[in-house]
Scaffold this active site. Structure first.
Site, PDB file in Angstrom:
ATOM      1  N   GLY A  10       0.817  -1.219   0.000  1.00 22.11           N
ATOM      2  CA  GLY A  10       0.000   0.000   0.000  1.00 22.11           C
ATOM      3  C   GLY A  10       0.845   1.260   0.000  1.00 22.11           C
ATOM      4  N   GLY A  96      -2.753   2.335  12.421  1.00 22.80           N
ATOM      5  CA  GLY A  96      -3.100   3.578  11.731  1.00 22.80           C
ATOM      6  C   GLY A  96      -4.308   3.434  10.835  1.00 22.80           C
ATOM      7  N   HIS A 153      -9.992  15.489   1.553  1.00 20.83           N
ATOM      8  CA  HIS A 153      -9.004  14.464   1.211  1.00 20.83           C
ATOM      9  C   HIS A 153      -9.060  14.129  -0.282  1.00 20.83           C
ATOM     10  CE1 HIS A 153      -8.872  13.772   5.575  1.00 20.83           C
ATOM     11  NE2 HIS A 153      -7.671  13.269   5.344  1.00 20.83           N
ATOM     12  N   HIS A 154      -8.045  13.401  -0.722  1.00 20.54           N
ATOM     13  CA  HIS A 154      -7.924  12.913  -2.101  1.00 20.54           C
ATOM     14  C   HIS A 154      -9.138  12.070  -2.517  1.00 20.54           C
ATOM     15  CE1 HIS A 154      -6.881   9.053  -0.225  1.00 20.54           C
ATOM     16  NE2 HIS A 154      -6.210   9.801   0.640  1.00 20.54           N
ATOM     17  N   LYS A 157     -10.060   8.293  -1.172  1.00 23.42           N
ATOM     18  CA  LYS A 157     -10.409   7.952   0.219  1.00 23.42           C
ATOM     19  C   LYS A 157     -11.787   7.294   0.276  1.00 23.42           C
ATOM     20  CE  LYS A 157     -10.262   9.678   4.934  1.00 23.42           C
ATOM     21  NZ  LYS A 157      -9.532   8.496   5.391  1.00 23.42           N
TER      22      LYS A 157
HETATM   23  N1  LIG Z   1      -3.648   7.181  10.986  1.00 25.23           N
HETATM   24  C1  LIG Z   1      -3.007   7.855  10.016  1.00 25.23           C
HETATM   25  O1  LIG Z   1      -2.195   8.767  10.293  1.00 25.23           O
HETATM   26  C2  LIG Z   1      -3.236   7.471   8.577  1.00 25.23           C
HETATM   27  C3  LIG Z   1      -2.547   8.106   7.553  1.00 25.23           C
HETATM   28  C4  LIG Z   1      -2.719   7.660   6.238  1.00 25.23           C
HETATM   29  C5  LIG Z   1      -3.563   6.586   5.983  1.00 25.23           C
HETATM   30  N2  LIG Z   1      -4.242   6.008   7.017  1.00 25.23           N
HETATM   31  C6  LIG Z   1      -5.116   4.827   6.824  1.00 25.23           C
HETATM   32  O2  LIG Z   1      -4.269   3.697   6.603  1.00 25.23           O
HETATM   33  C7  LIG Z   1      -4.934   2.756   5.765  1.00 25.23           C
HETATM   34  C8  LIG Z   1      -4.066   2.451   4.555  1.00 25.23           C
HETATM   35  O3  LIG Z   1      -3.912   3.621   3.776  1.00 25.23           O
HETATM   36  P1  LIG Z   1      -3.188   3.596   2.351  1.00 25.23           P
HETATM   37  O4  LIG Z   1      -3.376   4.933   1.768  1.00 25.23           O
HETATM   38  O5  LIG Z   1      -1.816   3.036   2.498  1.00 25.23           O
HETATM   39  O6  LIG Z   1      -4.120   2.551   1.587  1.00 25.23           O
HETATM   40  P2  LIG Z   1      -3.724   1.549   0.423  1.00 25.23           P
HETATM   41  O7  LIG Z   1      -2.756   2.179  -0.513  1.00 25.23           O
HETATM   42  O8  LIG Z   1      -5.014   1.028  -0.115  1.00 25.23           O
HETATM   43  O9  LIG Z   1      -2.951   0.383   1.202  1.00 25.23           O
HETATM   44  C9  LIG Z   1      -3.556  -0.554   2.015  1.00 25.23           C
HETATM   45  C10 LIG Z   1      -2.805  -1.845   1.747  1.00 25.23           C
HETATM   46  O10 LIG Z   1      -3.202  -2.833   2.704  1.00 25.23           O
HETATM   47  C11 LIG Z   1      -3.286  -4.048   1.998  1.00 25.23           C
HETATM   48  N3  LIG Z   1      -4.063  -5.034   2.750  1.00 25.23           N
HETATM   49  C12 LIG Z   1      -5.398  -5.177   2.827  1.00 25.23           C
HETATM   50  N4  LIG Z   1      -5.708  -6.227   3.619  1.00 25.23           N
HETATM   51  C13 LIG Z   1      -4.530  -6.726   4.056  1.00 25.23           C
HETATM   52  C14 LIG Z   1      -4.169  -7.821   4.894  1.00 25.23           C
HETATM   53  N5  LIG Z   1      -5.096  -8.602   5.450  1.00 25.23           N
HETATM   54  N6  LIG Z   1      -2.848  -8.051   5.132  1.00 25.23           N
HETATM   55  C15 LIG Z   1      -1.894  -7.277   4.572  1.00 25.23           C
HETATM   56  N7  LIG Z   1      -2.175  -6.238   3.745  1.00 25.23           N
HETATM   57  C16 LIG Z   1      -3.474  -5.968   3.509  1.00 25.23           C
HETATM   58  C17 LIG Z   1      -3.918  -3.667   0.675  1.00 25.23           C
HETATM   59  O11 LIG Z   1      -3.749  -4.684  -0.275  1.00 25.23           O
HETATM   60  P3  LIG Z   1      -4.740  -4.716  -1.575  1.00 25.23           P
HETATM   61  O12 LIG Z   1      -4.357  -3.497  -2.370  1.00 25.23           O
HETATM   62  O13 LIG Z   1      -4.394  -6.004  -2.198  1.00 25.23           O
HETATM   63  O14 LIG Z   1      -6.134  -4.643  -1.039  1.00 25.23           O
HETATM   64  C18 LIG Z   1      -3.102  -2.412   0.351  1.00 25.23           C
HETATM   65  O15 LIG Z   1      -1.888  -2.729  -0.280  1.00 25.23           O
HETATM   66  C19 LIG Z   1      -6.276   3.412   5.429  1.00 25.23           C
HETATM   67  O16 LIG Z   1      -7.246   2.966   6.370  1.00 25.23           O
HETATM   68  C20 LIG Z   1      -6.007   4.898   5.610  1.00 25.23           C
HETATM   69  O17 LIG Z   1      -7.176   5.639   5.847  1.00 25.23           O
HETATM   70  C21 LIG Z   1      -4.091   6.426   8.301  1.00 25.23           C
END
Ligand SMILES: NC(=O)c1ccc[n+]([C@@H]2O[C@H](COP(=O)([O-])OP(=O)(O)OC[C@H]3O[C@@H](n4cnc5c(N)ncnc54)[C@H](OP(=O)(O)O)[C@@H]3O)[C@@H](O)[C@H]2O)c1
Length: 265
Positions: A10, A96, A153-154, A157
């Protein structure tokens, strides 16, 4: 500190690899992808920093065993497995992932009775301070100040309002001595009637590639106070999450937030 990263394919996962790899006090202990994902891909190649000799797996148990702390920025559906493995292997967690239900947040608190966990809607230091300021403003300004929270946000989301906006709502509610659940007014549309007294309102905008913008407005008849924050680079979250992971070393079981990591309470 040996750090495992869930969701290395991700956007956040790849940044986390970069941040961990650049530190001398941290080492990559493994990385997972969703079952059937890019198993076998080199973590360094995924992150664009050259081969590191550690490959992605879809078997999280091995990573939880090898790591002292696992950082999870994935999907709400992965949470239960990660909590279970953390408890089983005594691995600390940094969570996160956003869009978690109240029930899932309760499950985090339950697991935090046996392992230390940092869970934050937003891992930026500026936002941790923003939350403290929103709470203080809500505490200081009386109920004649209507509270509205606006976020943008983008376009990719998938949840709204953002986890950070909800955290701001909770901070404001705590400052007022009320609960957000009883006062939240979100997604107004059509003939809504007038604003409820004491409501905490939310508006979510989506578009382009905005990393994250949050504003709390305290609106009275004679003045408005606005407190806001903008993120320009998602790297700020990865740096904050790794800072939280390192902070967890030697901490007793418990549920912590970024305000604990930054010493704000
Ligand atoms: N708290 C904070 O500061 C903060 C900041 C930024 C983002 N976030 C949150 O963090 C999350 C991820 O954001 P992102 O932008 O990185 O999203 P992203 O690009 O969609 O990445 C999420 C990744 O997790 C993978 N995944 C899903 N299920 C999984 C599992 N069971 N085991 C291992 N990997 C798995 C997905 O794979 P697939 O693509 O194959 O589904 C994808 O590669 C979101 O909920 C976002 O809102 C939080």
């Amino acid at each position: 500190m040996r750090i495992g990263i869930a969701g290395v394919g991700g956007r956040m996962g790849r940044l986390l690899i970069q941040v961990v790899a650049a530190r001398e006090d941290a080492a990559l202990a493994g990385g997972t992808v969703r079952p059937g994902g890019r198993v076998g891909a080199d973590l360094g190649m995924l992150a664009g920093i050259g081969e590191r000799g550690i490959t992605a797996t879809d078997q999280p148990a091995a990573m939880f065993q090898a790591a002292e702390v696992v950082i999870d920025f994935t999907n709400p559906a992965a949470l239960a497995t990660h909590l279970d493995l953390a408890a089983r292997h005594g691995t600390a967690l940094v969570i996160g992932t956003s869009g978690l239900s109240l029930e899932q947040e309760r499950a985090i608190a339950e697991t935090a009775r046996t392992v230390p966990i940092v869970y934050a809607a937003n891992f930026s230091s500026g936002v941790a301070l923003l939350l403290a300021l929103v709470r203080r403003a809500a505490e200081t300004l009386g109920p004649e100040y209507d509270i509205e929270i606006v976020e943008m946000h983008h376009r990719q989301k998938i949840d709204a309002p953002s986890g950070t906006a909800i955290a701001m709502g909770r901070a404001a509610a705590a400052g007022r001595g009320i609960t957000l659940e009883d006062h939240m007014e979100s997604g107004r549309h059509g003939h809504t009637g007038k604003r409820r007294d004491g409501a905490i309102g939310f508006a979510a905008l989506r578009g382009g590639q905005v990393v994250g913008e949050h504003t709390a407005i305290f609106a009275a008849a004679t003045e408005h106070l606005t407190i806001g924050h903008r993120s320009f680079d998602r790297r700020v979250y990865a740096e904050g999450a790794v800072r939280a992971a390192l902070w967890l070393k030697g901490k007793p079981p418990g549920l912590y937030g970024m305000e604990d990591v930054l010493g704000l309470r």
